[in-house]
Motif scaffolding. Sequence first.
Motif, PDB file in Angstrom:
ATOM      1  N   LEU A  75       0.724  -2.212  -6.980  1.00 13.20           N
ATOM      2  CA  LEU A  75       0.190  -1.711  -5.552  1.00 13.20           C
ATOM      3  C   LEU A  75      -1.217  -2.081  -5.308  1.00 13.20           C
ATOM      4  N   ARG A  76      -1.556  -2.385  -4.081  1.00 18.76           N
ATOM      5  CA  ARG A  76      -2.789  -2.789  -3.842  1.00 18.76           C
ATOM      6  C   ARG A  76      -3.805  -1.579  -3.912  1.00 18.76           C
ATOM      7  N   ALA A  77      -3.446  -0.467  -3.175  1.00 15.34           N
ATOM      8  CA  ALA A  77      -4.246   0.804  -3.164  1.00 15.34           C
ATOM      9  C   ALA A  77      -3.263   1.821  -2.797  1.00 15.34           C
ATOM     10  N   GLU A  87       0.827  -5.746   6.685  1.00 10.02           N
ATOM     11  CA  GLU A  87       0.636  -5.323   5.124  1.00 10.02           C
ATOM     12  C   GLU A  87       2.037  -4.629   5.016  1.00 10.02           C
ATOM     13  N   VAL A  94      -5.300   1.051 -10.061  1.00  9.71           N
ATOM     14  CA  VAL A  94      -5.160   0.779  -8.523  1.00  9.71           C
ATOM     15  C   VAL A  94      -5.984   1.725  -7.946  1.00  9.71           C
ATOM     16  N   CYS A 129      -3.502   6.315 -11.020  1.00  9.76           N
ATOM     17  CA  CYS A 129      -4.224   5.080 -10.542  1.00  9.76           C
ATOM     18  C   CYS A 129      -5.070   4.720 -11.444  1.00  9.76           C
ATOM     19  N   LEU A 164     -10.996  -0.697   1.751  1.00  8.08           N
ATOM     20  CA  LEU A 164     -10.174  -1.770   1.175  1.00  8.08           C
ATOM     21  C   LEU A 164     -10.408  -3.053   0.941  1.00  8.08           C
ATOM     22  N   ASP A 165     -11.477  -3.655   2.006  1.00  8.77           N
ATOM     23  CA  ASP A 165     -12.186  -4.818   1.931  1.00  8.77           C
ATOM     24  C   ASP A 165     -13.278  -4.942   1.235  1.00  8.77           C
ATOM     25  N   PRO A 196     -13.852  -3.761  -2.381  1.00  6.89           N
ATOM     26  CA  PRO A 196     -13.265  -2.838  -3.393  1.00  6.89           C
ATOM     27  C   PRO A 196     -14.420  -2.623  -4.376  1.00  6.89           C
ATOM     28  N   TYR A 228       0.867  -1.272   0.018  1.00 13.26           N
ATOM     29  CA  TYR A 228      -0.007   0.072  -0.007  1.00 13.26           C
ATOM     30  C   TYR A 228       0.967   1.349   0.134  1.00 13.26           C
TER      31      TYR A 228
END
Length: 326
Positions: A65-67, A24, A105, A100, A235-236, A238, A2
Amino acid sequence: MYLVTGGAGFIGSNLVAALAARGEEVMVIDRLGSGDKWRNLAKHRIAGLLPPEALEAFWAAAPPLRAVLHMGAISATTETDGDLVAATNLTLPLRLWSLCAERGVPLIYASSAATYGDGALGFEDDAAPEALARLRPLNLYGWSKLAFDRRVADLLARGAPRPPQWAGLRFFNVYGPNEAHKGRMASVLFHKYQQVMRGEAATLFRSDRPDIADGQQMRDFVHVDDCVAVMLWLLDNPAVSGLFNVGSGRARSFLDLVRAMFEALGRAPEIRFVDMPADLRGKYQYFTEAPLERLRAAGFNAQTTPLEEGVRRTVQDFLAAEDPYR
């Protein structure tokens, strides 16, 4: 991994702590300066710390990147350097939006309740362009946050590329640990605690409105943990995007806040009223309260922290502790 901009700041460092607790990897974009701001990060593992000007090079070489969680900003409501505020609070987040969108992202960013101005038009987190156009912030900071919200609405209306998930969070009056570096812009709770520890009475602004008594100016005080909980939930989840208020959902007076602080300290209240500084007159919100229906409708069901409980935890677990940092 992240990416958290403003990750050494108040909300950002609490977010970094929560992500680190999940195991993370977190890359922080921020400046530490010469003070103790570094202590906001000292207890948590981070992948690295880069200044904002290194963002482009990092992005070019970064692993997937996850976010991106964009908490960085010029957040002083008294800042008068328009070019600095525009570059930091408008140009930079627009660049992050583009990056992004290009890479797919998710982007979660900090907006602000300052976009609502004096509250005369309400506090509805409506992302429609016409609703945003009606708002009238009271200061440069509020304008910059609204300018980005409006550009996002415009890009969405035009069908321009967008991140796969985006969320703008209109934080109300946030308090909690890791505020010491903010100076004048730290929460009222932080400043009143410091006053009392110096042996002084807790001061509050006199009202300059005949319909509101001294100390009865009201705010939606929200604990930083509640703000972090919303971001982790996003985040959980999306599939959720939008512009959302983040507050407690209930306005409380400054007197309520200070009395809760004295209760947490086990002391009798000692409160003195002072005139409002000249640079705040005409730019001061007398009432804020976050409608949370849009966030609830999106599926966020966690209860917010009651003011007395949040103040007790902040005072006893952090401000009064030998090590006050999270």
